[in-house]
Scaffold this active site. Sequence first.
Site, PDB file in Angstrom:
ATOM      1  N   ASN A  54       3.380 -11.847  -8.995  1.00 56.57           N
ATOM      2  CA  ASN A  54       4.478 -11.762  -8.038  1.00 56.57           C
ATOM      3  C   ASN A  54       4.162 -10.764  -6.944  1.00 56.57           C
ATOM      4  O   ASN A  54       3.315  -9.883  -7.115  1.00 56.57           O
ATOM      5  CB  ASN A  54       5.770 -11.358  -8.753  1.00 56.57           C
ATOM      6  N   CYS A  55       4.881 -10.893  -5.846  1.00 53.52           N
ATOM      7  CA  CYS A  55       4.739 -10.025  -4.685  1.00 53.52           C
ATOM      8  C   CYS A  55       4.802  -8.560  -5.138  1.00 53.52           C
ATOM      9  O   CYS A  55       5.658  -8.219  -5.959  1.00 53.52           O
ATOM     10  CB  CYS A  55       5.861 -10.330  -3.703  1.00 53.52           C
ATOM     11  N   PRO A  56       3.886  -7.734  -4.670  1.00 50.36           N
ATOM     12  CA  PRO A  56       2.900  -7.929  -3.613  1.00 50.36           C
ATOM     13  C   PRO A  56       1.498  -8.275  -4.112  1.00 50.36           C
ATOM     14  O   PRO A  56       0.549  -8.311  -3.335  1.00 50.36           O
ATOM     15  CB  PRO A  56       2.885  -6.567  -2.931  1.00 50.36           C
TER      16      PRO A  56
END
Length: 80
Positions: free
Chosen positions: A16-18
């Site tokens: 998941n981000c980042p």
Amino acid sequence: MTDFTPDAVLDATGLNCPEPVMMLHQHVRNLAAGGLLKVIATDPSTRRDIPKFCNFLGHELLQQQEDAGTFLYWIRKKAD
């Protein structure tokens, strides 16, 4: 589907981000100028983040596609 043959593949599935963009940055650094990188991701935010990354750093986003929640990107590294 595309006929691009990548020089390297980044599998960011499940991240998941980042993390996908951070990994993308490192993979692009290791790629030769003009090299082609295929990115595989499952984080929907990559639809926004990867095109912005390419635009900001001058790399070419050749194609992006989505297939059942998996996002695919083909990125050509800019010439030095």
